[in-house]
Design a protein around this motif. Structure first.
Motif, short mmCIF file in Angstrom:
data_model
loop_
_atom_site.label_atom_id
_atom_site.label_comp_id
_atom_site.label_asym_id
_atom_site.label_seq_id
_atom_site.Cartn_x
_atom_site.Cartn_y
_atom_site.Cartn_z
N ARG A 224 0.81 -1.22 0.00
CA ARG A 224 0.00 0.00 0.00
C ARG A 224 0.84 1.27 0.00
O ARG A 224 0.38 2.34 -0.40
CB ARG A 224 -0.93 0.01 1.22
CG ARG A 224 -2.01 -1.06 1.17
CD ARG A 224 -2.82 -1.07 2.44
NE ARG A 224 -3.56 0.17 2.63
CZ ARG A 224 -4.80 0.38 2.18
NH1 ARG A 224 -5.43 -0.57 1.51
NH2 ARG A 224 -5.41 1.53 2.41
N ARG A 225 2.10 1.16 0.44
CA ARG A 225 2.97 2.34 0.48
C ARG A 225 3.58 2.68 -0.87
O ARG A 225 4.00 3.82 -1.08
CB ARG A 225 4.09 2.11 1.50
CG ARG A 225 3.62 1.95 2.93
CD ARG A 225 4.78 1.54 3.82
NE ARG A 225 5.27 0.20 3.45
CZ ARG A 225 6.38 -0.35 3.94
NH1 ARG A 225 7.12 0.32 4.81
NH2 ARG A 225 6.74 -1.56 3.56
N GLY A 226 3.67 1.71 -1.78
CA GLY A 226 4.23 2.01 -3.09
C GLY A 226 5.06 0.89 -3.66
O GLY A 226 4.96 -0.27 -3.24
N PHE A 227 5.91 1.23 -4.63
CA PHE A 227 6.69 0.29 -5.44
C PHE A 227 8.16 0.41 -5.08
O PHE A 227 8.70 1.52 -4.99
CB PHE A 227 6.52 0.61 -6.93
CG PHE A 227 5.08 0.63 -7.39
CD1 PHE A 227 4.51 -0.48 -7.98
CD2 PHE A 227 4.29 1.77 -7.23
CE1 PHE A 227 3.19 -0.47 -8.42
CE2 PHE A 227 2.97 1.80 -7.67
CZ PHE A 227 2.42 0.67 -8.26
N VAL A 228 8.85 -0.72 -4.90
CA VAL A 228 10.23 -0.71 -4.43
C VAL A 228 11.16 -1.27 -5.49
O VAL A 228 10.89 -2.32 -6.10
CB VAL A 228 10.37 -1.54 -3.13
CG1 VAL A 228 11.85 -1.64 -2.71
CG2 VAL A 228 9.55 -0.90 -2.01
N PHE A 229 12.28 -0.56 -5.72
CA PHE A 229 13.37 -1.07 -6.54
C PHE A 229 14.69 -0.69 -5.88
O PHE A 229 14.73 0.13 -4.96
CB PHE A 229 13.29 -0.54 -7.98
CG PHE A 229 13.52 0.95 -8.12
CD1 PHE A 229 14.78 1.47 -8.33
CD2 PHE A 229 12.44 1.83 -8.05
CE1 PHE A 229 14.98 2.84 -8.47
CE2 PHE A 229 12.63 3.20 -8.19
CZ PHE A 229 13.90 3.71 -8.39
N PHE A 230 15.78 -1.29 -6.37
CA PHE A 230 17.09 -1.09 -5.76
C PHE A 230 18.08 -0.61 -6.81
O PHE A 230 17.97 -0.94 -7.99
CB PHE A 230 17.59 -2.39 -5.11
CG PHE A 230 16.79 -2.79 -3.90
CD1 PHE A 230 17.22 -2.46 -2.62
CD2 PHE A 230 15.60 -3.48 -4.04
CE1 PHE A 230 16.47 -2.81 -1.51
CE2 PHE A 230 14.84 -3.84 -2.94
CZ PHE A 230 15.27 -3.50 -1.67
N SER A 231 19.06 0.17 -6.34
CA SER A 231 20.04 0.72 -7.28
C SER A 231 21.25 1.25 -6.52
O SER A 231 21.21 1.44 -5.29
CB SER A 231 19.40 1.87 -8.08
OG SER A 231 20.32 2.43 -8.98
N ASN A 232 22.30 1.49 -7.27
CA ASN A 232 23.46 2.22 -6.76
C ASN A 232 23.05 3.69 -6.61
O ASN A 232 22.57 4.30 -7.56
CB ASN A 232 24.62 2.07 -7.75
CG ASN A 232 25.92 2.64 -7.25
OD1 ASN A 232 25.97 3.76 -6.76
ND2 ASN A 232 26.98 1.88 -7.41
#
Length: 208
Positions: free
Chosen positions: A64-72
């Motif tokens: 419900r809080r949103g969309f997560v991705f990872f990166s440098n």
């Protein structure tokens, strides 16, 4: 070069009350449809002068809080998000004649959450996060492979690889989420959730 879309339509009466619940429905359909990497999304950012850039990134979680991705954090997108946290996401599920378009604001997630995800990654991906100074120039491919080999010697398979301090997650809190369904004769269905000023969501139908 075009294809006639003959998929079933998208009607307001069939929508979930919240955009993330509706996304969950569509994502589940994409994940079970045989699509390659249904969690692949185009992440678009812009620098302080408004110059845009885009790249494909894998979605690693949503709620419900949103969309997560990872990166440098030192990558081009990381640097742009520091000065301009407004971001757009696009899920291009072409075989299903569907797209999801998200606009929102990106914020870094906590280090504990980042560390938990980092430990779940394959060993090679953990080493790769350390080896690559993402988006920065490098002289040769051999330099990159040499860095990786040095890290592999320092952290052999089974060793505890610490998460890099310059690497972590972002959560995109949506301000709008559009669900696009391809229809015959280009009369597509476009239903967009927009955050209401007093809280909650309102849905607008957009012309195709």
């Amino acid at each position: 070069m075009r294809r006639q879309y003959r998929a079933a339509g998208l009607d307001e009466s069939a929508l979930a009350a919240e955009p993330m619940e509706q996304f969950d429905r569509w994502f589940a359909a994409a994940a079970t449809s045989g699509l390659d990497e249904p969690n692949a999304m185009v992440v678009s950012t812009a620098d302080a002068e408004g110059r845009p850039s885009a790249r494909t990134v894998l979605l690693k979680g949503f709620d419900r809080r949103g969309f997560v991705f990872f990166s440098n954090h030192g990558s081009r997108k990381g640097a742009e998000l520091e000065v301009n946290p407004q971001v757009a996401l696009l899920f291009p599920w072409h075989p299903l004649a569907r797209q999801v378009i998200v606009q929102g604001r990106a914020e870094r997630i906590g280090r504990d959450e980042t560390a938990a995800y980092f430990r779940s990654r394959p060993h090679g991906s953990q080493l790769g996060a350390w080896a690559s100074e993402q988006s920065r120039p490098i002289g040769t491919r051999e330099e990159l492979e040499r860095r990786y080999a040095e890290l592999a010697a320092r952290y052999p398979e089974g060793a505890d690889v610490p998460p890099p301090p310059f690497w972590g997650g972002y959560r995109v809190a949506p301000s709008s989420v559009e669900f696009w369904q391809g229809r015959e004769n280009r009369l597509h269905d476009r239903l967009r959730y927009e955050a209401a000023p007093g809280g909650g969501w309102q849905v607008r139908r957009l012309q195709p």
